[in-house]
Design an enzyme around this catalytic site. Structure first.
Site, mmCIF file in Angstrom:
data_model
loop_
_atom_site.group_PDB
_atom_site.id
_atom_site.type_symbol
_atom_site.label_atom_id
_atom_site.label_comp_id
_atom_site.label_asym_id
_atom_site.label_seq_id
_atom_site.Cartn_x
_atom_site.Cartn_y
_atom_site.Cartn_z
ATOM 1 N N PRO A 44 0.830 -1.211 0.000
ATOM 2 C CG PRO A 44 -0.756 -1.564 1.652
ATOM 3 C CD PRO A 44 0.559 -2.070 1.168
ATOM 4 C CB CYS B 130 -0.548 7.458 0.916
ATOM 5 S SG CYS B 130 -1.236 6.655 2.375
ATOM 6 C CE1 TYR C 119 -0.700 7.751 9.445
ATOM 7 C CE2 TYR C 119 -0.024 5.661 8.475
ATOM 8 C CZ TYR C 119 0.006 7.044 8.476
ATOM 9 O OH TYR C 119 0.728 7.718 7.531
ATOM 10 N NE ARG D 220 10.434 5.628 -0.561
ATOM 11 C CZ ARG D 220 9.871 5.393 0.637
ATOM 12 N NH1 ARG D 220 9.689 4.149 1.037
ATOM 13 N NH2 ARG D 220 9.489 6.383 1.402
ATOM 14 N NE ARG E 2 2.359 -2.732 5.699
ATOM 15 C CZ ARG E 2 2.962 -2.146 4.652
ATOM 16 N NH1 ARG E 2 2.897 -0.836 4.497
ATOM 17 N NH2 ARG E 2 3.608 -2.866 3.762
ATOM 18 C CB ALA F 289 -3.965 3.866 4.108
#
Length: 357
Positions: free
Chosen positions: A23, A25, A182, A324, A230, A57
């Site tokens: 994932p 963003c 988070y 990446r 995760r 996310a």
């Protein structure tokens, strides 16, 4: 066959290889809606041959977004575009996964390329943030409102509804985002959770929020579809969450029906000293896999085909999550297969460009 390209079956879903689009963003939504950017971004990785493509996310509520431009699944109207994208992903032999998330105290921020600063609730596009405790991520930020029992119950319902919408949108895998500072991670770590009720204090109390979220999601998520979590396997800070905590949690999550632990690290403590380097987070995936006897995903500066293959071959993890590197090269799986001398199926439209083997 290279281990990286061996299939893996989890419940009713068979993944054609061990490569996962981690994932990432994109901060490119308006009011949570997916758009053509997401279609091209995610669809191109399906064409590129990854087995599992997990969205960025997806916020389970508007106040759970990191930024005003996060992807969301907090209203029924979000389903249509996500289903269109997922249908395309499945058409090309990949599996679509949703990472369900709530940003907690790290919500209401600018996009990174706009500075990434917190947007106060008094400003346009800003809102009040929530956390397990009234502790800000940095000294310069406004502290979140400590969640009361009613607030916790609302978030449990938000995750449940998000899982239900995910199913309608055609997702085949759900991953709960319990990493990177988070909300779920904030409850897990004693550095961000100083509560004195049943959600704070002991290890058993701090994991309670996550376990209750899982229970809520499982009310609507089919038993035969995979459920991932995760985690940040360490806070990289003394007195914080550790690899041993992660392994202990994973044992419990396995008993609760979780199928795979996606092992990232950090993100909860500003200024933590992280020893970044190739594969620096892989040892945590290995520890959790061995000590909890559960499937794991490895992530973190995995950039080479041989490197990724060796992680699977040596039993350090069961899947590799690339971020990446897949931004730099959406067709990494096709290239990796060539480098590992494995004949992989290409989209028929691209066959004429296939490397000779």
């Amino acid at each position: 066959m290279p281990h990286l390209f061996s299939p893996l079956k989890i419940k009713s879903i068979e993944f054609k290889n061990r490569i996962v689009v981690s994932p990432m963003c994109e901060y490119s939504s308006e009011d949570g809606f997916a758009n053509d950017w997401h279609f091209v971004h995610l669809g191109s990785r399906a064409i590129g041959g990854a087995a599992l493509i997990i969205t960025e996310a997806i916020a389970v509520s508007s106040e759970g977004r990191i930024s005003p431009h996060d992807l969301g699944i907090y209203k029924d109207e979000h389903i249509e575009k996500l289903k269109h994208i997922n249908d395309f992903i499945h058409q090309h032999g990949s599996v679509a996964g949703a990472q369900l998330a709530h940003a907690g105290r790290k919500a209401s921020h600018q996009r990174p390329w706009e500075g990434g600063k917190q947007i106060p609730p008094t400003e346009l596009d800003g809102w009040e943030t929530f956390g397990p405790s009234a502790l800000s991520f940095t000294d310069s930020e406004i502290a979140p409102v400590e969640l009361d029992k009613a607030g916790i119950e609302k978030i449990k319902e938000d995750f449940k509804l998000a899982a239900e919408r995910s199913l309608k949108a055609g997702f085949k895998v759900i991953e709960l985002h319990g990493a990177h500072g988070y909300l779920i991670h904030e409850f897990l770590s004693p550095l961000s959770n100083t509560r004195t009720d049943e959600y704070g204090g002991s290890f058993e109390n701090r994991i309670r929020f996550l376990l209750e979220l899982i229970e809520s999601v499982q009310e609507v998520w089919p038993d035969d579809l995979p459920l991932f979590v995760r985690i940040s396997a360490t806070d990289w800070t003394e007195g914080g969450w550790t690899g041993d905590d992660s392994a202990a949690l994973a044992k419990i999550l396995k008993e609760e029906g979780v199928d795979l632990i996606d092992c990232s690290t950090g993100g909860n403590i500003a200024g933590a000293k992280i020893p970044v380097g190739p594969g620096y987070q892989v040892p945590f995936a290995e520890q959790v896999r061995k000590e909890a006897d559960i499937l794991t995903g490895a992530v973190g500066l995995i950039t080479e085909a041989v490197q990724a293959d060796s992680i699977i071959q040596e039993g350090k993890a069961d899947m590799v999550f690339l971020a990446r590197e897949l931004l730099r090269d959406p067709y990494f799986p096709l290239r990796a297969a060539h480098e590992l001398k494995h004949d992989i199926k290409w989209p028929v439209q691209y066959e004429r460009a296939k490397w000779p083997l």
